[in-house]
Design a protein around this motif. Sequence first.
Motif, PDB file in Angstrom:
ATOM      1  N   ALA A  27       0.823  -1.222   0.000  1.00 54.84           N
ATOM      2  CA  ALA A  27       0.000   0.000   0.000  1.00 54.84           C
ATOM      3  C   ALA A  27       0.854   1.268   0.000  1.00 54.84           C
ATOM      4  CB  ALA A  27      -0.944   0.002   1.196  1.00 54.84           C
ATOM      5  N   VAL A  28       2.045   1.201   0.639  1.00 61.88           N
ATOM      6  CA  VAL A  28       2.860   2.434   0.757  1.00 61.88           C
ATOM      7  C   VAL A  28       4.048   2.449  -0.206  1.00 61.88           C
ATOM      8  CG1 VAL A  28       2.201   2.760   3.174  1.00 61.88           C
ATOM      9  CG2 VAL A  28       4.335   1.545   2.645  1.00 61.88           C
ATOM     10  N   SER A  29       4.247   1.375  -0.977  1.00 65.28           N
ATOM     11  CA  SER A  29       5.485   1.254  -1.766  1.00 65.28           C
ATOM     12  C   SER A  29       5.647   2.381  -2.788  1.00 65.28           C
ATOM     13  CB  SER A  29       5.538  -0.104  -2.467  1.00 65.28           C
ATOM     14  OG  SER A  29       4.414  -0.246  -3.318  1.00 65.28           O
ATOM     15  N   ALA A  30       4.543   2.858  -3.361  1.00 64.71           N
ATOM     16  CA  ALA A  30       4.648   3.889  -4.402  1.00 64.71           C
ATOM     17  C   ALA A  30       5.140   5.212  -3.843  1.00 64.71           C
ATOM     18  CB  ALA A  30       3.290   4.080  -5.081  1.00 64.71           C
ATOM     19  N   VAL A  31       4.727   5.549  -2.612  1.00 64.77           N
ATOM     20  CA  VAL A  31       5.112   6.852  -2.052  1.00 64.77           C
ATOM     21  C   VAL A  31       6.277   6.757  -1.064  1.00 64.77           C
ATOM     22  CG1 VAL A  31       2.974   8.161  -2.369  1.00 64.77           C
ATOM     23  CG2 VAL A  31       3.154   6.580  -0.467  1.00 64.77           C
ATOM     24  N   GLU A  32       6.441   5.575  -0.429  1.00 62.89           N
ATOM     25  CA  GLU A  32       7.529   5.418   0.558  1.00 62.89           C
ATOM     26  C   GLU A  32       8.264   4.101   0.306  1.00 62.89           C
ATOM     27  OE1 GLU A  32       6.243   5.946   4.625  1.00 62.89           O
ATOM     28  OE2 GLU A  32       4.648   7.300   4.008  1.00 62.89           O
ATOM     29  N   PRO A  33       9.047   4.024  -0.781  1.00 60.24           N
ATOM     30  CA  PRO A  33       9.699   2.749  -1.113  1.00 60.24           C
ATOM     31  C   PRO A  33      10.648   2.240  -0.022  1.00 60.24           C
ATOM     32  CG  PRO A  33      10.458   4.554  -2.542  1.00 60.24           C
ATOM     33  CD  PRO A  33       9.281   5.065  -1.788  1.00 60.24           C
ATOM     34  N   ALA A  34      11.350   3.145   0.650  1.00 56.72           N
ATOM     35  CA  ALA A  34      12.282   2.708   1.705  1.00 56.72           C
ATOM     36  C   ALA A  34      11.514   2.096   2.877  1.00 56.72           C
ATOM     37  CB  ALA A  34      13.130   3.889   2.183  1.00 56.72           C
ATOM     38  N   THR A  35      10.395   2.743   3.253  1.00 62.65           N
ATOM     39  CA  THR A  35       9.553   2.202   4.324  1.00 62.65           C
ATOM     40  C   THR A  35       9.029   0.826   3.930  1.00 62.65           C
ATOM     41  OG1 THR A  35       8.866   4.406   5.018  1.00 62.65           O
ATOM     42  CG2 THR A  35       7.449   2.587   5.675  1.00 62.65           C
ATOM     43  N   ALA A  36       8.562   0.699   2.689  1.00 62.05           N
ATOM     44  CA  ALA A  36       8.015  -0.568   2.212  1.00 62.05           C
ATOM     45  C   ALA A  36       9.049  -1.681   2.306  1.00 62.05           C
ATOM     46  CB  ALA A  36       7.523  -0.417   0.774  1.00 62.05           C
ATOM     47  N   GLU A  37      10.293  -1.375   1.931  1.00 60.07           N
ATOM     48  CA  GLU A  37      11.348  -2.401   1.974  1.00 60.07           C
ATOM     49  C   GLU A  37      11.637  -2.826   3.415  1.00 60.07           C
ATOM     50  OE1 GLU A  37      13.216  -5.309   0.778  1.00 60.07           O
ATOM     51  OE2 GLU A  37      12.202  -4.051  -0.684  1.00 60.07           O
ATOM     52  N   ALA A  38      11.656  -1.842   4.325  1.00 56.39           N
ATOM     53  CA  ALA A  38      11.895  -2.148   5.738  1.00 56.39           C
ATOM     54  C   ALA A  38      10.762  -3.019   6.299  1.00 56.39           C
ATOM     55  CB  ALA A  38      12.012  -0.857   6.545  1.00 56.39           C
ATOM     56  N   VAL A  39       9.550  -2.707   5.897  1.00 58.02           N
ATOM     57  CA  VAL A  39       8.386  -3.478   6.383  1.00 58.02           C
ATOM     58  C   VAL A  39       8.440  -4.907   5.837  1.00 58.02           C
ATOM     59  CG1 VAL A  39       5.865  -3.660   6.266  1.00 58.02           C
ATOM     60  CG2 VAL A  39       6.930  -1.461   6.779  1.00 58.02           C
ATOM     61  N   ARG A  40       8.842  -5.071   4.576  1.00 57.31           N
ATOM     62  CA  ARG A  40       8.962  -6.422   4.019  1.00 57.31           C
ATOM     63  C   ARG A  40      10.016  -7.229   4.783  1.00 57.31           C
ATOM     64  NH1 ARG A  40       8.434  -3.572  -1.190  1.00 57.31           N
ATOM     65  NH2 ARG A  40       6.286  -3.919  -1.923  1.00 57.31           N
ATOM     66  N   GLY A  41      11.071  -6.549   5.193  1.00 52.52           N
ATOM     67  CA  GLY A  41      12.087  -7.216   6.011  1.00 52.52           C
ATOM     68  C   GLY A  41      11.513  -7.668   7.349  1.00 52.52           C
ATOM     69  N   ARG A  42      10.666  -6.820   7.910  1.00 57.40           N
ATOM     70  CA  ARG A  42      10.006  -7.164   9.180  1.00 57.40           C
ATOM     71  C   ARG A  42       9.091  -8.376   8.983  1.00 57.40           C
ATOM     72  NH1 ARG A  42       9.066  -8.113  13.714  1.00 57.40           N
ATOM     73  NH2 ARG A  42       7.671  -7.091  15.188  1.00 57.40           N
ATOM     74  N   ALA A  43       8.429  -8.451   7.827  1.00 59.84           N
ATOM     75  CA  ALA A  43       7.560  -9.592   7.525  1.00 59.84           C
ATOM     76  C   ALA A  43       8.380 -10.884   7.414  1.00 59.84           C
ATOM     77  CB  ALA A  43       6.780  -9.344   6.234  1.00 59.84           C
ATOM     78  N   ARG A  44       9.531 -10.792   6.758  1.00 59.06           N
ATOM     79  CA  ARG A  44      10.403 -11.977   6.647  1.00 59.06           C
ATOM     80  C   ARG A  44      10.861 -12.442   8.035  1.00 59.06           C
ATOM     81  NH1 ARG A  44      12.153  -9.106   2.044  1.00 59.06           N
ATOM     82  NH2 ARG A  44      13.882  -8.125   3.177  1.00 59.06           N
ATOM     83  N   ALA A  45      11.189 -11.485   8.889  1.00 63.81           N
ATOM     84  CA  ALA A  45      11.619 -11.816  10.258  1.00 63.81           C
ATOM     85  C   ALA A  45      10.484 -12.487  11.041  1.00 63.81           C
ATOM     86  CB  ALA A  45      12.085 -10.556  10.986  1.00 63.81           C
ATOM     87  N   ALA A  46       9.264 -12.011  10.823  1.00 68.45           N
ATOM     88  CA  ALA A  46       8.114 -12.609  11.517  1.00 68.45           C
ATOM     89  C   ALA A  46       7.920 -14.068  11.078  1.00 68.45           C
ATOM     90  CB  ALA A  46       6.853 -11.799  11.236  1.00 68.45           C
TER      91      ALA A  46
END
Length: 279
Positions: A255-274
């Motif tokens: 949902a946020v990747s288009a406007v906040e790509p860095a945030t999106a990447e960090a969140v995907r990393g958090r998902a992998r960790a989960a």
Amino acid sequence: MHDDSADSRSRFAEEARSERPDLTLLCLLIGAVADPSLDEAGMDAAQVELDRLAGMLPYGPKTPAAWAAALAGLLGDRCGFRGSAADYRRLESSLLHEVLRRRRGLPILLSAVWTEVARRAGAPVYGVALPGHFVVGFGDPEGSGERVLADPFAGGRPLSGAEAELLAVSATGAPLDPSALRPAATLDVVQRILNNIQGWATARPEQSAVALWAVELSLLLPSHPVRLRFERAELLIQRGDFLAGAAELDAYAEAVSAVEPATAEAVRGRARAARAMLN
């Protein structure tokens, strides 16, 4: 999730999306999710109590000041509805059926009682979302006639313009924005109630289940901040539901990747960790 809660949630979503959402019903449905013992009969009893209180108001046309005085006399003085600092420490202070029973609550729930009783009696009344402190207004908010503010938390005490200004400054450090004096929309009131419940639960880590349902009800509102998806994901992970939390993190990242790509990447990393927590 038990069936009663699922039913309350679906009714909440349906009412929130209706043409004219009903504040009393939405508040009672929040109560039913919070308190499984609140059944249909209990919700009906709360509606009957609001009708009963409205029937105790003196009949006939009144000025805004007279309406404010009548409500303060009935609800504040005779019935003892008001708030205190201790009410901020109780979840019941955010649940309408409990506020009607205990006659204690947060400013926004007491204001809901004031507006719903006054509305039933034909008063020109509306909620006013001052920063940090919800109050009620009487009169025509769009017209040039008399308008009166009252503070249900203080038993319905009239509030001068200067006092409203002071409340805003103490809450935000900034002068009062005139738009804050406009009538609060029903769904904005409901969102603010849910924010209060989420805030209460977030300060008490053992109440993560309460924080989760408050966020999930907020997500059922037609308009809500996308960040709630992230907060729901974090609560699911905190509660050990790693897969559902990771899936929600991925959805938020999308949902946020288009406007906040860095945030999106960090969140995907958090998902992998989960997901890794399952290994």
